[in-house]
Design an enzyme around this catalytic site. Structure first.
Site, mmCIF file in Angstrom:
data_model
loop_
_atom_site.group_PDB
_atom_site.id
_atom_site.type_symbol
_atom_site.label_atom_id
_atom_site.label_comp_id
_atom_site.label_asym_id
_atom_site.label_seq_id
_atom_site.Cartn_x
_atom_site.Cartn_y
_atom_site.Cartn_z
ATOM 1 N N GLY A 59 4.621 -6.186 2.277
ATOM 2 C CA GLY A 59 6.080 -5.777 2.809
ATOM 3 C C GLY A 59 6.614 -4.831 1.802
ATOM 4 O O GLY A 59 5.971 -4.443 0.891
ATOM 5 N N LYS A 99 -5.123 -0.339 -2.178
ATOM 6 C CA LYS A 99 -6.315 -1.093 -2.429
ATOM 7 C C LYS A 99 -7.908 -0.544 -2.201
ATOM 8 O O LYS A 99 -8.878 -0.602 -2.880
ATOM 9 C CB LYS A 99 -6.318 -2.505 -1.815
ATOM 10 C CG LYS A 99 -5.939 -2.262 -0.394
ATOM 11 C CD LYS A 99 -4.510 -2.469 -0.243
ATOM 12 C CE LYS A 99 -3.924 -2.037 1.204
ATOM 13 N NZ LYS A 99 -2.973 -2.930 1.940
ATOM 14 N N LYS A 148 -9.437 -6.207 -1.471
ATOM 15 C CA LYS A 148 -8.846 -6.995 -2.570
ATOM 16 C C LYS A 148 -9.696 -7.759 -3.496
ATOM 17 O O LYS A 148 -9.711 -8.297 -4.590
ATOM 18 C CB LYS A 148 -7.529 -7.979 -2.128
ATOM 19 C CG LYS A 148 -6.711 -6.641 -1.456
ATOM 20 C CD LYS A 148 -5.669 -7.593 -0.581
ATOM 21 C CE LYS A 148 -4.686 -6.465 -0.123
ATOM 22 N NZ LYS A 148 -3.618 -7.110 1.020
ATOM 23 N N ASP A 205 -9.328 -5.350 4.683
ATOM 24 C CA ASP A 205 -8.184 -5.380 3.618
ATOM 25 C C ASP A 205 -8.523 -6.398 2.741
ATOM 26 O O ASP A 205 -8.483 -6.247 1.276
ATOM 27 C CB ASP A 205 -6.882 -5.453 4.284
ATOM 28 C CG ASP A 205 -5.753 -5.484 3.130
ATOM 29 O OD1 ASP A 205 -5.420 -4.343 2.797
ATOM 30 O OD2 ASP A 205 -5.304 -6.391 2.774
ATOM 31 N N GLU A 210 -1.845 -2.786 8.170
ATOM 32 C CA GLU A 210 -2.491 -1.471 7.852
ATOM 33 C C GLU A 210 -2.076 -0.382 8.732
ATOM 34 O O GLU A 210 -1.972 -0.942 9.911
ATOM 35 C CB GLU A 210 -3.850 -1.682 7.508
ATOM 36 C CG GLU A 210 -4.107 -2.599 6.363
ATOM 37 C CD GLU A 210 -3.534 -2.024 4.836
ATOM 38 O OE1 GLU A 210 -4.151 -1.017 4.578
ATOM 39 O OE2 GLU A 210 -2.855 -2.800 4.588
ATOM 40 N N ARG A 241 6.477 15.153 5.331
ATOM 41 C CA ARG A 241 7.490 15.201 6.514
ATOM 42 C C ARG A 241 8.649 15.320 5.657
ATOM 43 O O ARG A 241 8.965 15.421 4.301
ATOM 44 C CB ARG A 241 7.397 13.631 6.957
ATOM 45 C CG ARG A 241 6.226 13.437 7.764
ATOM 46 C CD ARG A 241 6.410 11.801 7.707
ATOM 47 N NE ARG A 241 5.986 11.082 6.572
ATOM 48 C CZ ARG A 241 6.051 9.890 6.403
ATOM 49 N NH1 ARG A 241 5.957 8.686 7.712
ATOM 50 N NH2 ARG A 241 5.810 9.128 5.649
HETATM 51 N N1 HSE Z 1 -1.786 -5.072 5.382
HETATM 52 C C1 HSE Z 1 -1.749 -5.693 3.971
HETATM 53 C C2 HSE Z 1 -1.421 -7.099 4.014
HETATM 54 C C3 HSE Z 1 -0.717 -5.250 3.175
HETATM 55 O O1 HSE Z 1 -1.209 -7.678 5.315
HETATM 56 O O2 HSE Z 1 -1.835 -8.049 3.251
HETATM 57 C C4 HSE Z 1 -0.854 -5.408 1.672
HETATM 58 O O3 HSE Z 1 -1.870 -5.212 1.025
#
Ligand code: HSE
Length: 408
Positions: free
Chosen positions: A298, A100, A200, A196, A185, A44
């Site tokens: 964030g 991640k 992790k 997610d 996300e 962009r």
């Molecule tokens: N979507 C993820 C969360 C962002 O809410 O933890 C950080 O990894």
């Protein structure tokens, strides 16, 4: 002088540039560096920014720039991030990522590529947002046998659960707010369905136990099935409902990584981790237990972790060798969650109390306001999951909710 590039100018990418430019002089003074922003890759256009001249749409402008020795990948997703990160590592440039999904799916390969090319592949920002958790695991706690880790690894779902429980918000409204705040996300199903958090726990499990744990091998349950009734029963239990990512060792020498909602009693500090915060407890033979806490998502919190890695790479080009694990050919070292023991909260409708007592003789009963006469909520004693499911098949009535108890 060390120049670094940033791949992606979304929430985390723009935060990484913003935080660096704000604190550049202090960073360079404190860290005894001459760190400069080189290029930013994004398809962009971003006219009117004080650093608009840094943008390129062509990865080759970064790959072929010998002054750029460190690259922050903050695009997210596997494609084209994997191709770009591999290209940077092959060119001998250290890569720091918040991605991640990339680490959970391609970590072993990228770690190995970094070693072959005498550079670093770092990913502190991939797990726990701003919280230092990756680095403590492979440096400060390296002398220990780590036996387990459990935590709240997704800021969006923790924010949603907190808003549902304390402000009576719906899941949809709380999710929309998390999206506005830049926590969620791109596809928020990855948050609410637990994927997610799964990525992790894969990263933590791989680092702790030294073998790549792929997301497909992990049993995952998200938060979409949690009701306000479940939340009320969690309060009656003396705790809260949290989405927990956990990895433990089993008696047969396997490991059990898993993501699911859990009742967490108030004596456990994880029950007090609210809003977008993450909390991770780690257990090991020398130190006993340690807890890591902070903002899990964030713009600037994640940027903080990305830049920490960039600074580390600028200072130590090819010395971060403890951040590593091997690839694994198959999942024979992953235990079946059905064989693990847990206490379980179960909410039942139209079921005879005598049948409940026959199936779970030592269960604890929970209550809530306006509880219908035909509804029971129990917490079972510790039993194998397989056994709990078999008993429920024969108990009669309808199972309205089933949530594990977190016993650490
Ligand atoms: N979507 C993820 C969360 C962002 O809410 O933890 C950080 O990894």
């Amino acid at each position: 002088m060390t120049k670094f590039a940033v791949l992606g100018h979304g929430v985390v990418g723009s935060g990484t540039v913003e935080l660096f430019l704000k604190n550049k002089d202090k960073i360079n003074q404190k860290c005894d560096l001459e760190l400069e922003l080189g290029r930013i890759l994004d398809l962009r256009d971003f006219p009117g920014l004080p650093y608009s001249d840094k943008f390129t749409k062509d990865i080759n402008d970064i790959l072929n720039d010998d002054e750029i020795t460190v690259v922050a990948e903050v695009m997210g997703g596997v494609n084209p991030a994997f191709e770009f990160v591999s290209g940077c590592l092959k060119a001998g440039k250290s890569v720091c990522t918040s991605n991640k999904e990339l680490v959970a799916k391609k970590g072993a390969e990228l770690i190995s590529l970094a070693k072959e090319n005498n550079c670093n592949f770092m990913f502190e920002a991939s797990t726990g947002g701003a919280i230092p958790i990756i680095r403590p695991l492979h440096t400060c706690l390296a002398a220990n046998e780590i036996t387990a880790a459990a935590g709240i690894l997704n800021g969006t779902t923790n924010f949603i659960l907190t808003k549902m429980l304390t402000d009576n918000m719906t899941l949809e409204d709380a999710l929309a707010m998390a999206q506005r705040l830049g926590y969620a996300e791109r596809n928020p199903a990855a948050d609410v369905e637990g994927h997610d958090a799964c990525r992790k726990i894969c990263i933590l499990s791989s680092l702790i136990f030294g073998k790549h744990v792929y997301p497909d091998w992990v049993h995952v349950e998200g938060i979409t099935g949690i009701t306000t009734e479940d939340a009320e029963y969690a309060v009656s239990f003396g705790g809260a409902v949290k989405l927990i990512g956990k990895v433990t060792q089993t008696d047969d020498g396997k490991i059990l990584p898993m993501v699911s909602p859990a009742f967490v009693c108030s004596a456990n500090p994880l029950s007090h981790v609210d809003d977008v915060f993450n909390g991770i407890m780690v257990f090991g033979d020398g130190f006993g237990e340690a807890m890591f806490y902070g903002r899990g998502a964030g713009k600037l919190p994640t940027a903080s972790a990305v830049l920490g890695d960039v600074i580390d790479c600028a200072k130590h080009k090819n010395t971060i060798r403890s951040l590593t694990w091997e690839d694994s050919a198959d999942n024979s070292f992953i235990a079946d969650y059905k064989d693990s023991e847990t206490r379980m909260y179960i909410r039942l409708e139209n079921c005879d109390k005598s049948a409940i007592e026959a199936a779970f003789p030592d269960c604890e009963y929970l209550s809530r306001k306006a509880q219908p006469a035909n509804e029971f909520a129990i917490v079972t004693p510790s039993l194998k999951e397989r056994e709990i499911d078999e008993k429920l098949e024969n108990i009669g009535g309808k199972v309205l909710g089933k949530i594990r108890i977190l016993d650490l």
